[in-house]
Scaffold this motif. Sequence first.
Motif, PDB file in Angstrom:
ATOM      1  N   PHE A   1      39.381  58.798  34.992  1.00 46.82           N
ATOM      2  CA  PHE A   1      38.086  58.508  34.368  1.00 46.82           C
ATOM      3  C   PHE A   1      37.012  58.018  35.330  1.00 46.82           C
ATOM      4  O   PHE A   1      35.910  57.691  34.880  1.00 46.82           O
ATOM      5  N   GLU A   2      37.308  57.935  36.613  1.00 47.72           N
ATOM      6  CA  GLU A   2      36.340  57.345  37.547  1.00 47.72           C
ATOM      7  C   GLU A   2      34.988  58.057  37.495  1.00 47.72           C
ATOM      8  O   GLU A   2      33.939  57.412  37.571  1.00 47.72           O
ATOM      9  N   ARG A   3      35.007  59.376  37.360  1.00 50.06           N
ATOM     10  CA  ARG A   3      33.736  60.115  37.370  1.00 50.06           C
ATOM     11  C   ARG A   3      32.922  59.863  36.093  1.00 50.06           C
ATOM     12  O   ARG A   3      31.704  60.090  36.076  1.00 50.06           O
ATOM     13  N   HIS A   4      33.589  59.400  35.038  1.00 49.41           N
ATOM     14  CA  HIS A   4      32.877  59.110  33.791  1.00 49.41           C
ATOM     15  C   HIS A   4      32.416  57.657  33.718  1.00 49.41           C
ATOM     16  O   HIS A   4      31.327  57.374  33.197  1.00 49.41           O
ATOM     17  N   MET A   5      33.255  56.751  34.231  1.00 50.77           N
ATOM     18  CA  MET A   5      32.930  55.323  34.166  1.00 50.77           C
ATOM     19  C   MET A   5      33.550  54.629  35.371  1.00 50.77           C
ATOM     20  O   MET A   5      34.715  54.245  35.343  1.00 50.77           O
ATOM     21  N   PRO A   6      32.793  54.452  36.443  1.00 52.78           N
ATOM     22  CA  PRO A   6      33.337  53.779  37.629  1.00 52.78           C
ATOM     23  C   PRO A   6      33.819  52.374  37.293  1.00 52.78           C
ATOM     24  O   PRO A   6      33.251  51.688  36.440  1.00 52.78           O
ATOM     25  N   LEU A   7      34.872  51.965  37.981  1.00 53.13           N
ATOM     26  CA  LEU A   7      35.508  50.678  37.706  1.00 53.13           C
ATOM     27  C   LEU A   7      35.304  49.739  38.884  1.00 53.13           C
ATOM     28  O   LEU A   7      35.578  50.094  40.031  1.00 53.13           O
ATOM     29  N   ASP A   8      34.811  48.537  38.595  1.00 48.82           N
ATOM     30  CA  ASP A   8      34.692  47.496  39.619  1.00 48.82           C
ATOM     31  C   ASP A   8      36.035  46.771  39.681  1.00 48.82           C
ATOM     32  O   ASP A   8      36.298  45.850  38.908  1.00 48.82           O
ATOM     33  N   VAL A   9      36.888  47.211  40.588  1.00 45.74           N
ATOM     34  CA  VAL A   9      38.261  46.712  40.634  1.00 45.74           C
ATOM     35  C   VAL A   9      38.296  45.238  40.981  1.00 45.74           C
ATOM     36  O   VAL A   9      39.051  44.463  40.371  1.00 45.74           O
ATOM     37  N   GLU A  10      37.508  44.815  41.937  1.00 43.80           N
ATOM     38  CA  GLU A  10      37.550  43.410  42.346  1.00 43.80           C
ATOM     39  C   GLU A  10      37.087  42.501  41.210  1.00 43.80           C
ATOM     40  O   GLU A  10      37.665  41.427  40.998  1.00 43.80           O
ATOM     41  N   ALA A  11      36.063  42.909  40.480  1.00 43.07           N
ATOM     42  CA  ALA A  11      35.601  42.112  39.341  1.00 43.07           C
ATOM     43  C   ALA A  11      36.672  42.040  38.265  1.00 43.07           C
ATOM     44  O   ALA A  11      36.891  40.989  37.641  1.00 43.07           O
ATOM     45  N   MET A  12      37.352  43.160  38.020  1.00 46.57           N
ATOM     46  CA  MET A  12      38.421  43.164  37.027  1.00 46.57           C
ATOM     47  C   MET A  12      39.543  42.215  37.424  1.00 46.57           C
ATOM     48  O   MET A  12      40.088  41.483  36.592  1.00 46.57           O
ATOM     49  N   MET A  13      39.880  42.187  38.704  1.00 47.78           N
ATOM     50  CA  MET A  13      40.968  41.322  39.150  1.00 47.78           C
ATOM     51  C   MET A  13      40.576  39.852  39.086  1.00 47.78           C
ATOM     52  O   MET A  13      41.414  38.996  38.752  1.00 47.78           O
ATOM     53  N   ARG A  14      39.329  39.548  39.396  1.00 48.01           N
ATOM     54  CA  ARG A  14      38.882  38.151  39.253  1.00 48.01           C
ATOM     55  C   ARG A  14      38.953  37.703  37.798  1.00 48.01           C
ATOM     56  O   ARG A  14      39.404  36.596  37.486  1.00 48.01           O
ATOM     57  N   THR A  15      38.522  38.575  36.900  1.00 53.57           N
ATOM     58  CA  THR A  15      38.592  38.257  35.470  1.00 53.57           C
ATOM     59  C   THR A  15      40.036  38.075  35.027  1.00 53.57           C
ATOM     60  O   THR A  15      40.363  37.169  34.239  1.00 53.57           O
ATOM     61  N   HIS A  16      40.904  38.919  35.540  1.00 58.12           N
ATOM     62  CA  HIS A  16      42.329  38.836  35.213  1.00 58.12           C
ATOM     63  C   HIS A  16      42.903  37.487  35.634  1.00 58.12           C
ATOM     64  O   HIS A  16      43.619  36.823  34.860  1.00 58.12           O
ATOM     65  N   LEU A  17      42.566  37.039  36.834  1.00 58.30           N
ATOM     66  CA  LEU A  17      43.064  35.747  37.290  1.00 58.30           C
ATOM     67  C   LEU A  17      42.457  34.596  36.484  1.00 58.30           C
ATOM     68  O   LEU A  17      43.128  33.586  36.227  1.00 58.30           O
ATOM     69  N   ASP A  18      41.186  34.733  36.068  1.00 54.63           N
ATOM     70  CA  ASP A  18      40.582  33.708  35.210  1.00 54.63           C
ATOM     71  C   ASP A  18      41.385  33.542  33.924  1.00 54.63           C
ATOM     72  O   ASP A  18      41.586  32.424  33.441  1.00 54.63           O
ATOM     73  N   LEU A  19      41.846  34.658  33.374  1.00 58.89           N
ATOM     74  CA  LEU A  19      42.634  34.594  32.141  1.00 58.89           C
ATOM     75  C   LEU A  19      44.010  33.989  32.392  1.00 58.89           C
ATOM     76  O   LEU A  19      44.491  33.172  31.600  1.00 58.89           O
ATOM     77  N   LEU A  20      44.640  34.372  33.499  1.00 55.52           N
ATOM     78  CA  LEU A  20      45.983  33.853  33.793  1.00 55.52           C
ATOM     79  C   LEU A  20      45.972  32.359  34.072  1.00 55.52           C
ATOM     80  O   LEU A  20      46.900  31.639  33.696  1.00 55.52           O
ATOM     81  N   PHE A  21      44.915  31.882  34.721  1.00 58.22           N
ATOM     82  CA  PHE A  21      44.877  30.483  35.145  1.00 58.22           C
ATOM     83  C   PHE A  21      43.960  29.627  34.274  1.00 58.22           C
ATOM     84  O   PHE A  21      43.551  28.547  34.678  1.00 58.22           O
ATOM     85  N   ASP A  22      43.649  30.093  33.053  1.00 57.03           N
ATOM     86  CA  ASP A  22      42.794  29.329  32.151  1.00 57.03           C
ATOM     87  C   ASP A  22      43.551  28.107  31.670  1.00 57.03           C
ATOM     88  O   ASP A  22      44.441  28.179  30.824  1.00 57.03           O
ATOM     89  N   ARG A  23      43.194  26.961  32.179  1.00 53.94           N
ATOM     90  CA  ARG A  23      43.919  25.735  31.844  1.00 53.94           C
ATOM     91  C   ARG A  23      43.653  25.290  30.426  1.00 53.94           C
ATOM     92  O   ARG A  23      44.381  24.456  29.877  1.00 53.94           O
ATOM     93  N   ASP A  24      42.608  25.839  29.817  1.00 52.22           N
ATOM     94  CA  ASP A  24      42.290  25.439  28.440  1.00 52.22           C
ATOM     95  C   ASP A  24      42.945  26.360  27.419  1.00 52.22           C
ATOM     96  O   ASP A  24      42.794  26.163  26.209  1.00 52.22           O
ATOM     97  N   ALA A  25      43.674  27.390  27.915  1.00 52.41           N
ATOM     98  CA  ALA A  25      44.289  28.321  26.978  1.00 52.41           C
ATOM     99  C   ALA A  25      45.447  27.653  26.252  1.00 52.41           C
ATOM    100  O   ALA A  25      46.083  26.740  26.745  1.00 52.41           O
ATOM    101  N   THR A  26      45.737  28.153  25.060  1.00 54.59           N
ATOM    102  CA  THR A  26      46.866  27.640  24.299  1.00 54.59           C
ATOM    103  C   THR A  26      48.158  28.216  24.857  1.00 54.59           C
ATOM    104  O   THR A  26      48.269  29.431  24.986  1.00 54.59           O
ATOM    105  N   PRO A  27      49.145  27.376  25.207  1.00 52.26           N
ATOM    106  CA  PRO A  27      50.401  27.900  25.748  1.00 52.26           C
ATOM    107  C   PRO A  27      51.040  28.854  24.770  1.00 52.26           C
ATOM    108  O   PRO A  27      50.934  28.688  23.574  1.00 52.26           O
TER     109      PRO A  27
END
Length: 242
Positions: free
Chosen positions: A216-242
């Motif tokens: 799908f890259e030609r239809h919707m380019p993906l910002d991989v680094e931004a996606m990975m930063r967001t992913h880590l924000d979710l994994l390390f969200d200290r306010d998330a419910t266990p």
Amino acid sequence: MAPPRPAASRPRATPPPEPPSRPGGSPPDAAQDGRAAPPAKRSRRADKTAARRDAILKAALDEFSERGFAATRLDDVARRAGIAKGTIYLYFSDKEALFQELITSMLGPLIADLKALPSHDVPVRTALEHLLGLFAKEIYGTPRRHVLRLVMAEGPRFPRLAEFHFRHVAGPAMEAIRTLLARAVERGEIRHRALVDVPQLVVAPGLLAVVWASLFERHMPLDVEAMMRTHLDLLFDRDATP
């Protein structure tokens, strides 16, 4: 009086035998007559060997990427590399061995870097940011991503390739990430203890990025680094419910 005896002639010295010639009449090289080759000559020979091997691997990656594993022929790899087909067999026993070397040479350095990540002196998130950033730049951002794509595409048809990739890349990566996640839980950096049992979630964005780029890259380019930063924000969200 007896006639004088003729003086005894000295035996003629026998010259040392000529060293055997190599085919074509050229003298033997240093290795053949027991002498070590000069360092400069050894260095040039090693450089030439390494360059030829790299050319074979690059040509193989291009051929595998264009044709897939099954349809790729060593004749085509040799032609693209600008060498005779027989030269490939000086380095690799067959097509499968060539593909396996692509896996270890293209992805192996990432695993070595992962195993060497400092885990005691820095936060685990920092270590994982380094790992995912390295993936984005050195794997996804280069032709190396095609190796991952090929493993995912060809693995079901050629399980030995998938097994090789697991033993040398995926398996060691999961164990190293599992260790990092366990330490993060122990330190209170991650509340989701279940993550230790599913380290695949950490690398999931990388695999998604490879699939997305292929389809799908030609239809919707993906910002991989931004996606990975967001992913880590979710994994390390200290306010998330266990």
